[in-house]
Design a protein around this motif. Structure first.
Motif, PDB file in Angstrom:
ATOM      1  N   ALA A   1      38.094  15.706  50.409  1.00 17.50           N
ATOM      2  CA  ALA A   1      37.151  14.791  50.049  1.00 17.50           C
ATOM      3  C   ALA A   1      35.866  15.126  49.553  1.00 17.50           C
ATOM      4  N   GLY A   2      35.159  14.186  49.252  1.00 14.80           N
ATOM      5  CA  GLY A   2      33.851  14.418  48.204  1.00 14.80           C
ATOM      6  C   GLY A   2      32.813  15.345  49.351  1.00 14.80           C
ATOM      7  N   GLY A   3      32.188  16.040  48.624  1.00 16.72           N
ATOM      8  CA  GLY A   3      31.006  16.831  49.245  1.00 16.72           C
ATOM      9  C   GLY A   3      31.454  18.147  49.447  1.00 16.72           C
ATOM     10  N   ALA A   4      32.637  18.676  48.560  1.00 17.06           N
ATOM     11  CA  ALA A   4      33.143  19.987  48.848  1.00 17.06           C
ATOM     12  C   ALA A   4      32.079  20.872  48.397  1.00 17.06           C
ATOM     13  N   ASP A   5      32.049  22.155  49.137  1.00 19.15           N
ATOM     14  CA  ASP A   5      31.358  23.161  48.844  1.00 19.15           C
ATOM     15  C   ASP A   5      31.834  23.938  47.428  1.00 19.15           C
ATOM     16  N   PRO A   6      31.083  23.773  46.100  1.00 18.67           N
ATOM     17  CA  PRO A   6      31.598  24.505  45.090  1.00 18.67           C
ATOM     18  C   PRO A   6      31.693  25.936  45.299  1.00 18.67           C
ATOM     19  N   HIS A   7      30.719  26.490  46.028  1.00 13.02           N
ATOM     20  CA  HIS A   7      30.906  28.249  46.015  1.00 13.02           C
ATOM     21  C   HIS A   7      32.231  28.439  47.125  1.00 13.02           C
ATOM     22  N   ILE A   8      32.635  27.640  47.925  1.00 14.95           N
ATOM     23  CA  ILE A   8      34.031  27.732  48.486  1.00 14.95           C
ATOM     24  C   ILE A   8      35.010  27.488  47.871  1.00 14.95           C
ATOM     25  N   VAL A   9      35.059  26.299  47.359  1.00 10.27           N
ATOM     26  CA  VAL A   9      36.221  25.680  46.618  1.00 10.27           C
ATOM     27  C   VAL A   9      36.652  26.042  45.411  1.00 10.27           C
ATOM     28  N   VAL A  10      35.677  26.245  44.480  1.00  9.39           N
ATOM     29  CA  VAL A  10      35.938  26.592  43.072  1.00  9.39           C
ATOM     30  C   VAL A  10      36.350  28.009  43.095  1.00  9.39           C
ATOM     31  N   PRO A  11      35.933  29.045  43.603  1.00  8.34           N
ATOM     32  CA  PRO A  11      36.440  30.480  43.724  1.00  8.34           C
ATOM     33  C   PRO A  11      37.929  30.436  44.294  1.00  8.34           C
ATOM     34  N   ALA A  12      38.239  29.515  45.220  1.00  3.50           N
ATOM     35  CA  ALA A  12      39.483  29.579  45.904  1.00  3.50           C
ATOM     36  C   ALA A  12      40.441  28.924  44.888  1.00  3.50           C
ATOM     37  N   GLN A  13      39.989  27.994  43.885  1.00  3.04           N
ATOM     38  CA  GLN A  13      41.059  27.382  43.069  1.00  3.04           C
ATOM     39  C   GLN A  13      41.532  28.240  41.806  1.00  3.04           C
TER      40      GLN A  13
ATOM     41  N   SER B   1      52.359  38.499  30.397  1.00  8.04           N
ATOM     42  CA  SER B   1      52.455  39.603  31.453  1.00  8.04           C
ATOM     43  C   SER B   1      51.702  40.875  30.897  1.00  8.04           C
ATOM     44  N   SER B   2      50.897  40.686  29.553  1.00  6.76           N
ATOM     45  CA  SER B   2      50.069  41.824  29.043  1.00  6.76           C
ATOM     46  C   SER B   2      48.779  42.232  29.828  1.00  6.76           C
ATOM     47  N   THR B   3      48.591  43.577  29.786  1.00 13.34           N
ATOM     48  CA  THR B   3      47.428  44.112  30.548  1.00 13.34           C
ATOM     49  C   THR B   3      46.194  43.312  30.057  1.00 13.34           C
ATOM     50  N   PHE B   4      45.916  43.021  28.885  1.00 14.06           N
ATOM     51  CA  PHE B   4      44.743  42.269  28.475  1.00 14.06           C
ATOM     52  C   PHE B   4      44.722  40.867  29.170  1.00 14.06           C
ATOM     53  N   VAL B   5      45.750  40.011  29.094  1.00 17.22           N
ATOM     54  CA  VAL B   5      45.730  38.806  29.793  1.00 17.22           C
ATOM     55  C   VAL B   5      45.408  38.784  31.187  1.00 17.22           C
ATOM     56  N   THR B   6      46.313  39.588  31.653  1.00 15.82           N
ATOM     57  CA  THR B   6      46.103  39.904  33.370  1.00 15.82           C
ATOM     58  C   THR B   6      44.920  40.406  33.581  1.00 15.82           C
ATOM     59  N   ARG B   7      44.255  41.136  32.953  1.00 11.93           N
ATOM     60  CA  ARG B   7      42.903  41.789  33.501  1.00 11.93           C
ATOM     61  C   ARG B   7      41.859  40.901  33.088  1.00 11.93           C
ATOM     62  N   VAL B   8      42.134  40.166  32.062  1.00 11.69           N
ATOM     63  CA  VAL B   8      40.913  39.076  31.674  1.00 11.69           C
ATOM     64  C   VAL B   8      40.864  38.187  32.961  1.00 11.69           C
ATOM     65  N   LEU B   9      42.093  37.536  33.660  1.00 14.05           N
ATOM     66  CA  LEU B   9      42.315  36.500  34.605  1.00 14.05           C
ATOM     67  C   LEU B   9      41.642  37.198  35.722  1.00 14.05           C
ATOM     68  N   ALA B  10      42.248  38.825  36.089  1.00 13.02           N
ATOM     69  CA  ALA B  10      41.784  39.245  37.386  1.00 13.02           C
ATOM     70  C   ALA B  10      40.425  39.325  37.389  1.00 13.02           C
ATOM     71  N   THR B  11      39.521  39.788  36.144  1.00 13.81           N
ATOM     72  CA  THR B  11      38.169  39.762  36.224  1.00 13.81           C
ATOM     73  C   THR B  11      37.469  38.547  36.651  1.00 13.81           C
ATOM     74  N   PHE B  12      37.852  37.357  36.227  1.00 12.92           N
ATOM     75  CA  PHE B  12      37.432  36.130  36.698  1.00 12.92           C
ATOM     76  C   PHE B  12      37.785  35.845  38.224  1.00 12.92           C
ATOM     77  N   VAL B  13      38.961  36.016  38.796  1.00 17.24           N
ATOM     78  CA  VAL B  13      39.226  35.776  40.087  1.00 17.24           C
ATOM     79  C   VAL B  13      38.585  36.932  41.035  1.00 17.24           C
ATOM     80  N   GLU B  14      38.350  38.128  40.765  1.00 19.22           N
ATOM     81  CA  GLU B  14      37.975  39.129  41.698  1.00 19.22           C
ATOM     82  C   GLU B  14      36.295  38.969  41.827  1.00 19.22           C
ATOM     83  N   ILE B  15      35.749  38.445  40.833  1.00 17.16           N
ATOM     84  CA  ILE B  15      34.322  38.169  40.951  1.00 17.16           C
ATOM     85  C   ILE B  15      34.048  36.775  41.847  1.00 17.16           C
ATOM     86  N   ALA B  16      34.924  35.676  41.426  1.00 13.20           N
ATOM     87  CA  ALA B  16      34.990  34.585  42.091  1.00 13.20           C
ATOM     88  C   ALA B  16      35.325  34.774  43.585  1.00 13.20           C
TER      89      ALA B  16
END
Length: 263
Positions: free
Chosen positions: A30-42, A70-85
Motif C-alpha cells: 500500500a501507499g506510504g512504503a519506506d523507500p529505504h526498505i522497499v527500493v533496496p529489496a526490489q 552472464s559476463s563478469t562485467f554485467v554481473t559485477r555492475v548489477l552486483a555493485t548496485f545490489v550490494e550497496i543497496a
C-alpha cells in the motif's frame, strides 16, 4: 560433494521464481512504503533472479551460459548496485529499530555503508588488475560489515528484550544475530580459501597483462563455460550461490519488507 554441478546450476533457476514472487509482492504494498526498505529489496530481488538464471564466478570468468548476460562485467555492475543497496537497507533497519538513537549504533550503521563501498572498490580492482589478493580484502570487508551488524543487533536485542510490544523488531534482530552466528565462522573459512587461492594461482588477466581497458573488455567478452565443482569454488561456492541468490538472503530481505516496509 558431486564433481559436476550441472543439476545444481539448473535447479538454481527455481530461485528466480522465488525472487520474482518477492519482487511482485513489494509492488503490491500500500501507499506510504519506506523507500529505504522497499527500493533496496526490489533491486536485490531483480538482480538475484538474474543471477539465478545467468550464474557467473568472477575468477576465471566461469559461466553456465555463454551469453553476455552472464559476463563478469554485467554481473559485477548489477552486483555493485545490489550490494550497496542491501547494506544500506540493513543499516537503515538498525537506525529504525534504535528508538533511542544510540550514537555508536548510528555510527556502526554508516560504517557498514562506507565499508561496502570500499569492498566494491576491491572487487573491481581485482577484476581490472587481475590481482586475486584483492578478492580477499573485499571479503574481509564483508566480515567487518557483519561484525558491526551483529554487535549492534545484539545491543538492540537486549534493549527490546524488556519491551512486550516489540515482537516484530525482535524477530528482525534475531535474524540478524542468527545470520551473524552462521556467516562469520563460515566467512573465516572462506577467507582462508581465498588467501590460499591468491597465493597459489595467477589469474588470466594478471598473466596476460594488458591495460585496464583490455581487462575491462575481457570482463565483458571472456567467458569459460564449465559445470565442474572446482570451477565454481567447490562447496564454498555452492553454498554461497544458493544462500545469496535464492534460499537465505532474498527471504530475509522479504521479511524485512513485511515488517518495516510500510512503517
Amino acid at each position: 560433494m558431486p564433481r559436476d554441478l550441472t543439476g545444481f546450476l539448473w535447479l538454481l533457476k527455481l530461485g528466480a521464481l522465488a525472487n520474482l514472487y518477492f519482487l511482485a509482492d513489494t509492488f503490491a504494498l500500500a501507499g506510504g512504503a519506506d523507500p529505504h526498505i522497499v527500493v533496496p529489496a526490489q533491486i536485490l530481488f531483480a538482480v538475484s533472479a538474474h543471477r539465478c538464471l545467468f550464474p557467473n564466478r568472477y575468477e576465471d570468468d566461469v559461466v553456465l551460459h555463454d551469453s553476455f548476460l552472464s559476463s563478469t562485467f554485467v554481473t559485477r555492475v548489477l552486483a555493485t548496485f545490489v550490494e550497496i543497496a542491501w547494506i544500506h537497507q540493513l543499516a537503515h533497519v538498525l537506525r529504525v529499530l534504535d528508538a533511542g538513537q544510540t550514537g555508536w549504533v548510528t555510527a556502526f550503521s554508516w560504517w557498514m555503508v562506507v565499508q561496502v563501498v570500499v569492498s566494491q572498490g576491491f572487487v573491481w580492482g581485482a577484476i581490472l588488475t587481475g590481482r586475486l589478493s584483492l578478492y580477499f580484502f573485499e571479503e574481509a570487508g564483508w566480515a567487518v560489515i557483519f561484525v558491526l551488524n551483529t554487535v549492534a543487533s545484539a545491543y538492540l536485542y537486549g534493549m527490546y528484550g524488556t519491551l512486550d510490544a516489540a515482537g516484530d523488531a525482535r524477530l528482525l534482530l534475531q535474524l540478524n544475530l542468527l545470520f551473524g552466528a552462521v556467516y562469520l565462522p563460515w566467512q573465516v573459512v572462506h577467507l582462508r580459501a581465498l588467501r590460499a587461492d591468491a597465493l597459489a594461482s595467477v589469474s588470466p588477466a594478471a598473466r596476460d597483462g594488458g591495460t585496464i581497458r583490455d581487462r575491462l573488455r575481457r570482463s565483458l567478452h571472456d567467458r569459460k563455460r564449465a559445470t565442474d565443482a572446482a570451477s565454481w569454488g567447490g562447496w564454498i561456492g555452492l553454498v554461497w550461490m544458493a544462500a545469496y541468490w535464492a534460499v537465505l538472503i532474498p527471504p530475509w530481505v522479504h521479511q524485512i519488507v513485511r515488517v518495516l516496509g510500510t512503517r
